[in-house]
Scaffold this active site. Structure first.
Site, PDB file in Angstrom:
ATOM      1  N   GLY A  62       6.948  32.724  64.604  1.00  0.00           N
ATOM      2  CA  GLY A  62       7.453  33.627  65.623  1.00  0.00           C
ATOM      3  C   GLY A  62       8.236  34.800  65.084  1.00  0.00           C
ATOM      4  CG  ASP A  63       9.535  39.266  66.589  1.00  0.00           C
ATOM      5  OD1 ASP A  63       8.692  39.741  65.812  1.00  0.00           O
ATOM      6  OD2 ASP A  63      10.449  39.940  67.102  1.00  0.00           O
ATOM      7  CG  HIS A 286      26.546  38.281  72.184  1.00  0.00           C
ATOM      8  ND1 HIS A 286      26.202  37.087  71.599  1.00  0.00           N
ATOM      9  CD2 HIS A 286      25.425  39.051  72.137  1.00  0.00           C
ATOM     10  CE1 HIS A 286      24.941  37.129  71.223  1.00  0.00           C
ATOM     11  NE2 HIS A 286      24.453  38.305  71.542  1.00  0.00           N
ATOM     12  NE  ARG A 388      23.775  48.706  65.893  1.00  0.00           N
ATOM     13  CZ  ARG A 388      24.326  48.386  64.726  1.00  0.00           C
ATOM     14  NH1 ARG A 388      24.868  49.341  63.966  1.00  0.00           N
ATOM     15  NH2 ARG A 388      24.336  47.136  64.315  1.00  0.00           N
ATOM     16  NE  ARG A 393      38.687  51.710  72.950  1.00  0.00           N
ATOM     17  CZ  ARG A 393      38.814  52.650  72.016  1.00  0.00           C
ATOM     18  NH1 ARG A 393      39.955  53.302  71.894  1.00  0.00           N
ATOM     19  NH2 ARG A 393      37.814  52.947  71.215  1.00  0.00           N
ATOM     20  CG  ASP A 445      41.108  54.101  59.349  1.00  0.00           C
ATOM     21  OD1 ASP A 445      40.553  53.139  59.882  1.00  0.00           O
ATOM     22  OD2 ASP A 445      40.519  54.906  58.611  1.00  0.00           O
ATOM     23  CD1 TRP A 533      36.311  59.525  62.792  1.00  0.00           C
ATOM     24  CD2 TRP A 533      37.819  57.977  63.271  1.00  0.00           C
ATOM     25  NE1 TRP A 533      36.370  58.677  61.728  1.00  0.00           N
ATOM     26  CE2 TRP A 533      37.289  57.707  61.996  1.00  0.00           C
ATOM     27  CE3 TRP A 533      38.794  57.121  63.797  1.00  0.00           C
ATOM     28  CZ2 TRP A 533      37.691  56.608  61.228  1.00  0.00           C
ATOM     29  CZ3 TRP A 533      39.189  56.047  63.030  1.00  0.00           C
ATOM     30  CH2 TRP A 533      38.647  55.802  61.760  1.00  0.00           C
TER      31      TRP A 533
END
Length: 536
Positions: A62-63, A286, A388, A393, A445, A533
């Protein structure tokens, strides 16, 4: 002192990241890292020393097997992280050879010229058995193949069900009857891929079935998001830094937003997606898993069961969701877009005509406990959006007694970016350089690609499959945890499927429906729009 054989900390946690990918990571560094890693595992399952392990890929043609499972096994073998010896057996209905399967998987394995000889060694450890998913006679053929790998009648067996959920019951029943390792011949473990059912009833039915066949410590429900670097880092950030402990509560935090955004649509896979929708596909698993890590109380140890106990406790404090708590969207084509962006969800030929399945969802949840009462946890996910990104946050409350210009001071935010380009940064106010006394937003950061330059981040499947080999369930979903997750979402899913509310249209490549932003603001999230940013 806890039994070290059952130490549940992720077995990749204490190792310098392996797999040279940058100029400053040479072969010697890789070899050293792997050796340190082996030493760190020397106390785990010492009774298994010399016992072969066999990894069985159910659904080998399968995939998922082609794109994820076989490449992951190759990477683990390449970096010498698997127990020795380990063999690999594929099983599926397709009448193909193992050479055919590995040939299709090889492009996803990213084999370099220098690694080709090593890859051939890996290929020689693979074999394949063709058979049905519901006949004991075929599974007995598989068992005969597995017995060839035994030493003195012993071998550990790890079955990965890279299969449609519709055949889980038949396959696991056949495995139990025909392919289990004898109690004195090694261990047997089962990895089950999501989705774990469609709602509370179907999930409970599957859980009862699996529990009737296997012990809980044999079942590994895999959610690959729990293997991602930044998701695994949430606990360390929270509980290993004193700075966050006193402020991680409703007195200081205004809202928590957990986002998952994809810049592409269903791309011809709409038929599969339409049967599940974005809530089942991303949010119920998720995002809710990440929420539980962000919100849970400090566990008494890093043992797997202690951590999973706290995750279950916080999920029990979340009321069921209703339609008033969500915004549902579905993308339409962008006339100014290019390629797939010109087509909307309903223009995908694999999507049923007139489908009202949401491709975007935003949900507001509240946790009814002392720490979080009144703080909105906002989950949002969608396809065909502007970027994406997956991130957490945490927005803190306004500074009391603000002495600066109205609207100048923005809320502090702690951002944990899961993908792409893993990072942790804190948005803070800072004085602008120069003679004035004005302030502006900047950041403290930690970007992984600068702080850990040249260090390869293991793929999520690498971490999780390796955890299964060594018996660590810390990043896998327990039965009661799954039950609570479905309890929260099942009433909402049933109402959506029963009432079929029309989702709000949003343009391919946009941020999603404006109504979603309005719901976030109604629940206390503030967006200043001033932060920029600055890339080096």
């Amino acid at each position: 002192m806890a039994d070290e054989r059952h130490r549940a900390t992720s077995i990749t946690e204490d190792l310098p990241q392996y797999g040279a990918s940058g100029d400053n990571m040479d072969t010697a560094n890789l070899a050293k890292g792997v050796e340190i890693y082996r030493e760190s595992l020397s106390h785990i399952h010492t009774e298994d020393a010399g016992v072969p392990s066999v990894f069985i890929v159910m659904g080998a043609s399968g995939d998922l097997a082609k794109k994820k499972i076989y490449p992951t096994l190759w990477w683990l073998y390449r970096d010498e992280l698997l127990p020795k010896p380990t063999f690999f057996v594929g099983y599926a209905r397709s009448k193909v050879s193992i050479a055919d399967i590995l040939k299709k998987a090889e492009p996803f394995c990213k084999v370099t010229d220098a690694q080709k000889a090593r890859f051939q060694e890996f290929c020689k450890l693979n074999s394949y058995v063709a058979g049905s998913y519901d006949k004991d006679s075929d599974f007995k053929n598989l068992d005969s193949e597995l017995k060839k790998r035994e030493v003195k009648g012993k071998a550990n067996r790890l079955f990965y069900l890279a299969l449609p959920p519709s055949v889980y019951a038949e396959v696991t029943a056949c495995l139990k009857r025909t392919c289990m390792t004898p109690s004195d011949g090694g261990w047997t473990r089962i990895i089950v891929e999501k989705p774990f059912g469609r709602d509370s009833d179907s999930s409970e039915e599957l859980s009862r079935h699996l529990s009737g066949l296997f012990q809980e410590d044999q079942i590994y429900r895999i959610d690959h998001y729990l293997g991602k670097e930044m998701v695994q880092n949430v606990m360390t950030i929270r509980f290993a830094n004193r700075i966050f402990g006193p402020i991680w509560n409703r007195d200081n935090i205004a809202s928590v937003i957990i986002s998952f955004k994809e810049p592409f649509g269903t791309q011809g896979r709409g038929g599969y997606f339409d049967s599940f929708g974005i809530i089942r596909d991303v949010m119920q698993n998720h995002l809710l898993q990440i929420l539980s890590l962000v919100a849970m109380e400090k566990p008494v140890s890093t043992e797997a069961e202690d951590i999973r106990d706290e995750k279950v406790k916080v999920l029990k404090c979340i009321p069921e969701l209703g339609l008033k708590d969500v915004v549902l969207g579905q993308y339409i084509g962008n006339p100014q877009g290019e390629g797939d962006a010109k087509e909307g969800y309903l223009e995908d030929p694999t999507v049923p005509k007139g489908s009202v399945t949401p491709t975007y969802a935003l949900a507001v949840l509240y946790i009814k406990n002392e720490r979080w009462d009144g703080v909105p946890f906002i989950l949002r996910c969608g396809k065909a959006l502007n970027e994406r990104k997956a991130e957490v946050r945490v927005q803190f409350k306004d500074v009391p007694g603000d002495i600066y210009k109205p609207g100048e001071v923005q809320r502090n935010e702690l951002v944990m970016r899961v993908q792409p380009n893993e990072a942790v940064y804190m948005k803070i106010m800072f004085k602008k350089p120069g003679m004035n006394f004005d302030s502006e937003e900047t950041e403290l950061d930690l970007s992984y690609n600068s702080r850990y330059k040249g260090v390869k981040m293991p793929d999520a499947y690498e971490r999780l499959i390796l955890d299964v080999f060594y018996g660590s369930q810390i990043h896998f979903v327990r039965t009661d945890e799954l039950r609570e997750a479905w309890r929260i979402f099942t009433p909402l899913l049933h109402r959506i499927e029963g009432e079929k509310p029309k989702p709000i249209n949003y343009v391919y490549g946009s941020r999603g429906p404006q109504e979603a932003d309005a719901l976030m603001q109604a629940h206390g999230f503030k967006y200043g729009g001033k932060y920029q940013w600055i890339k080096e």
